[in-house]
Design a protein around this motif. Sequence first.
Motif, mmCIF file in Angstrom:
data_model
loop_
_atom_site.group_PDB
_atom_site.id
_atom_site.type_symbol
_atom_site.label_atom_id
_atom_site.label_comp_id
_atom_site.label_asym_id
_atom_site.label_seq_id
_atom_site.Cartn_x
_atom_site.Cartn_y
_atom_site.Cartn_z
ATOM 1 N N LEU A 15 1.993 -7.033 -5.665
ATOM 2 C CA LEU A 15 2.749 -5.794 -5.809
ATOM 3 C C LEU A 15 2.166 -4.680 -4.958
ATOM 4 O O LEU A 15 2.893 -3.911 -4.331
ATOM 5 C CB LEU A 15 2.788 -5.367 -7.283
ATOM 6 C CG LEU A 15 3.586 -4.105 -7.595
ATOM 7 C CD1 LEU A 15 5.057 -4.293 -7.268
ATOM 8 C CD2 LEU A 15 3.400 -3.716 -9.067
ATOM 9 N N TYR A 16 0.834 -4.578 -4.921
ATOM 10 C CA TYR A 16 0.161 -3.546 -4.135
ATOM 11 C C TYR A 16 -0.737 -4.161 -3.063
ATOM 12 O O TYR A 16 -1.798 -3.627 -2.746
ATOM 13 C CB TYR A 16 -0.659 -2.635 -5.044
ATOM 14 C CG TYR A 16 0.159 -1.939 -6.099
ATOM 15 C CD1 TYR A 16 1.255 -1.143 -5.765
ATOM 16 C CD2 TYR A 16 -0.141 -2.103 -7.457
ATOM 17 C CE1 TYR A 16 2.021 -0.532 -6.744
ATOM 18 C CE2 TYR A 16 0.615 -1.481 -8.435
ATOM 19 C CZ TYR A 16 1.693 -0.695 -8.070
ATOM 20 O OH TYR A 16 2.452 -0.087 -9.047
ATOM 21 N N ASP A 17 -0.307 -5.279 -2.516
ATOM 22 C CA ASP A 17 -1.085 -5.969 -1.482
ATOM 23 C C ASP A 17 -2.501 -6.253 -1.961
ATOM 24 O O ASP A 17 -3.484 -6.010 -1.249
ATOM 25 C CB ASP A 17 -1.114 -5.155 -0.180
ATOM 26 C CG ASP A 17 0.188 -5.247 0.590
ATOM 27 O OD1 ASP A 17 1.039 -6.081 0.226
ATOM 28 O OD2 ASP A 17 0.368 -4.478 1.554
ATOM 29 N N ASN A 18 -2.607 -6.750 -3.200
ATOM 30 C CA ASN A 18 -3.886 -7.167 -3.779
ATOM 31 C C ASN A 18 -4.907 -6.036 -3.875
ATOM 32 O O ASN A 18 -6.114 -6.250 -3.723
ATOM 33 C CB ASN A 18 -4.469 -8.341 -2.987
ATOM 34 C CG ASN A 18 -3.546 -9.535 -2.974
ATOM 35 O OD1 ASN A 18 -3.351 -10.187 -3.990
ATOM 36 N ND2 ASN A 18 -2.951 -9.812 -1.824
ATOM 37 N N MET A 74 6.499 0.840 -12.000
ATOM 38 C CA MET A 74 6.832 0.279 -10.687
ATOM 39 C C MET A 74 6.625 -1.222 -10.719
ATOM 40 O O MET A 74 5.579 -1.707 -11.157
ATOM 41 C CB MET A 74 5.984 0.921 -9.588
ATOM 42 C CG MET A 74 6.200 0.314 -8.216
ATOM 43 S SD MET A 74 5.631 1.415 -6.889
ATOM 44 C CE MET A 74 7.067 2.457 -6.702
ATOM 45 N N GLN A 75 7.639 -1.946 -10.265
ATOM 46 C CA GLN A 75 7.585 -3.388 -10.204
ATOM 47 C C GLN A 75 8.138 -3.839 -8.850
ATOM 48 O O GLN A 75 8.603 -3.013 -8.054
ATOM 49 C CB GLN A 75 8.421 -4.001 -11.332
ATOM 50 C CG GLN A 75 7.945 -3.657 -12.729
ATOM 51 C CD GLN A 75 6.846 -4.574 -13.214
ATOM 52 O OE1 GLN A 75 6.464 -5.528 -12.539
ATOM 53 N NE2 GLN A 75 6.307 -4.289 -14.393
ATOM 54 N N ARG A 76 8.072 -5.122 -8.596
ATOM 55 C CA ARG A 76 8.635 -5.651 -7.362
ATOM 56 C C ARG A 76 10.145 -5.419 -7.328
ATOM 57 O O ARG A 76 10.892 -5.955 -8.111
ATOM 58 C CB ARG A 76 8.344 -7.154 -7.262
ATOM 59 C CG ARG A 76 9.072 -7.844 -6.130
ATOM 60 C CD ARG A 76 8.770 -9.314 -5.963
ATOM 61 N NE ARG A 76 8.324 -10.054 -7.114
ATOM 62 C CZ ARG A 76 9.128 -10.732 -7.937
ATOM 63 N NH1 ARG A 76 10.428 -10.728 -7.760
ATOM 64 N NH2 ARG A 76 8.617 -11.409 -8.955
ATOM 65 N N GLY A 77 10.600 -4.585 -6.391
ATOM 66 C CA GLY A 77 12.031 -4.376 -6.192
ATOM 67 C C GLY A 77 12.649 -3.225 -6.949
ATOM 68 O O GLY A 77 13.807 -2.876 -6.700
ATOM 69 N N PHE A 78 11.923 -2.594 -7.882
ATOM 70 C CA PHE A 78 12.520 -1.481 -8.624
ATOM 71 C C PHE A 78 11.434 -0.604 -9.245
ATOM 72 O O PHE A 78 10.297 -1.038 -9.421
ATOM 73 C CB PHE A 78 13.472 -1.988 -9.704
ATOM 74 C CG PHE A 78 12.801 -2.746 -10.820
ATOM 75 C CD1 PHE A 78 12.485 -2.124 -12.022
ATOM 76 C CD2 PHE A 78 12.486 -4.097 -10.686
ATOM 77 C CE1 PHE A 78 11.871 -2.816 -13.047
ATOM 78 C CE2 PHE A 78 11.867 -4.806 -11.713
ATOM 79 C CZ PHE A 78 11.565 -4.168 -12.889
ATOM 80 N N ARG A 135 0.830 -1.204 0.000
ATOM 81 C CA ARG A 135 0.000 0.000 0.000
ATOM 82 C C ARG A 135 0.871 1.263 0.000
ATOM 83 O O ARG A 135 0.503 2.270 -0.605
ATOM 84 C CB ARG A 135 -0.953 -0.018 1.198
ATOM 85 C CG ARG A 135 -2.005 -1.134 1.114
ATOM 86 C CD ARG A 135 -2.718 -1.130 -0.236
ATOM 87 N NE ARG A 135 -3.513 -2.314 -0.471
ATOM 88 C CZ ARG A 135 -4.815 -2.385 -0.318
ATOM 89 N NH1 ARG A 135 -5.486 -1.326 0.097
ATOM 90 N NH2 ARG A 135 -5.459 -3.498 -0.591
ATOM 91 N N GLU A 136 2.041 1.213 0.661
ATOM 92 C CA GLU A 136 2.987 2.325 0.564
ATOM 93 C C GLU A 136 3.469 2.468 -0.883
ATOM 94 O O GLU A 136 3.632 3.582 -1.392
ATOM 95 C CB GLU A 136 4.181 2.097 1.488
ATOM 96 C CG GLU A 136 3.899 2.305 2.968
ATOM 97 C CD GLU A 136 5.161 2.171 3.807
ATOM 98 O OE1 GLU A 136 6.254 1.985 3.220
ATOM 99 O OE2 GLU A 136 5.060 2.253 5.038
ATOM 100 N N ARG A 137 3.707 1.328 -1.510
ATOM 101 C CA ARG A 137 4.155 1.320 -2.904
ATOM 102 C C ARG A 137 3.088 1.927 -3.809
ATOM 103 O O ARG A 137 3.399 2.703 -4.729
ATOM 104 C CB ARG A 137 4.459 -0.126 -3.303
ATOM 105 C CG ARG A 137 5.243 -0.273 -4.585
ATOM 106 C CD ARG A 137 5.550 -1.740 -4.881
ATOM 107 N NE ARG A 137 6.528 -2.275 -3.931
ATOM 108 C CZ ARG A 137 6.298 -3.282 -3.108
ATOM 109 N NH1 ARG A 137 5.108 -3.871 -3.100
ATOM 110 N NH2 ARG A 137 7.230 -3.721 -2.300
#
Length: 430
Positions: A387-390, A317-321, A274-276
């Motif tokens: 990626l965005y907590d579903n 935006m992706q997982r890790g970068f 959610r921060e992401r």
Amino acid sequence: MNKHVDKQLRMSRYTSILDNGLRVELLPMPGYHKTYAVMSADVGSVDTDFTLSDGSQVHLPAGTSHYLEHKLFEKKDHDAFDLFGKLGADSNAFTDFTRTAYLFSTTSKLHQCLDVLLDFVQDPYFTPALVNKERGIIASEIRMYQDQPSERLYMGMMGNLYPNDPMHNDIAGTVRSIQQITADDLYQLYDAFYQPANMSLLVVGKLDPEQTMEWISDNQSRKEFRPGYQRPSSLKIADPSGHDVIASGQVKMPVHRSSVMVGLRGVQQFENGRERLKYRLSAELLLALLFDENSDNFLKLYNQGIIDDTFGYQFEMQRGFHFACFSTSTDKDDQFIDSVRQILDQADKELISSRQQFNMIKRAWLGRLIGLLDSPETVAERFAGKLYDNALLTDEIACLKGISIDDLSSVINQLIKPGHLTTYKVLRQN
């Protein structure tokens, strides 16, 4: 099964995590005739090097995830595409940097379509003969992209931003790397990542939530999966500080007009999805404020002939970068680069005098996102899983409402760093 009702948007969401770990999200949309389903695995093209729970290291050729996606449809005695076709459903799949998804849309026979989706994704069949048969097809696909100036521009920029990480490889891999992929490689990747606890299923549109959940649960109860699954660790950025960014690069191609892209690499890390999500929406609002076609910056560059209708920007935006990029076709490539640098350098000053524009852009975005709720297909396609907590589109709307201009200021401080910027050009051959 948990039910959440968004009273303001008048939508209900049903969530259940099955005994095998599969997360199921149902979003009924009364009055619609079509249903979309997306089954996603938290694995993508960057997951070529990973560590299993027993500590063993695995290295796979670039493009393995994309190759697996292609071959998963094909079984010993049938092809899943044909089964969907006989049911009158459309089906597809895609692989990106950190996610692989399999989907279908239908106006009837939802139960049968769900069974086909769950069965073919959860029943791999890879043989050397089938794997070899695919090499020429994927190699042709890779060569086709290499002939496209826009693809060379983008991948050149990615190579500069992440020279020591798997993101610099095309999602499909290279012609050379796919020659190394074996059936055993596909099984190794599948066994490591295609477990229910590392996957999710979203169904949107015409559906009865109780009945649909019963169909899915019944299907899963007939299968056995590995107990106590632990996802492998993967994608460790070689230089988290971003100091390995290459400043510039170029290639010459037979094009009518040169094009240029400016890339900006982010290094901010996030504790949860959610921060992401909030960061991504804030960054997208900031870029719209600075570069949207109604902004003063856009009109100035357009009137000066530095950019034209091909200008575009995006935040990825992706997982890790994550990164931002800006591109255009132009005969004034150096002026374009200097202008983008200057706009980014002065972003904090521009933000101070842009509160009214921020409110207008935010309201316009809210209206656009709310309008997207009319499309079950768009609701399904925007779902990014872990990626965005579903988060669903309804969660995006709620998050966007809470973003203030101070959040954009935080993005400026965290994202815009001169040493993290690169340029890449596709120049016209003489």
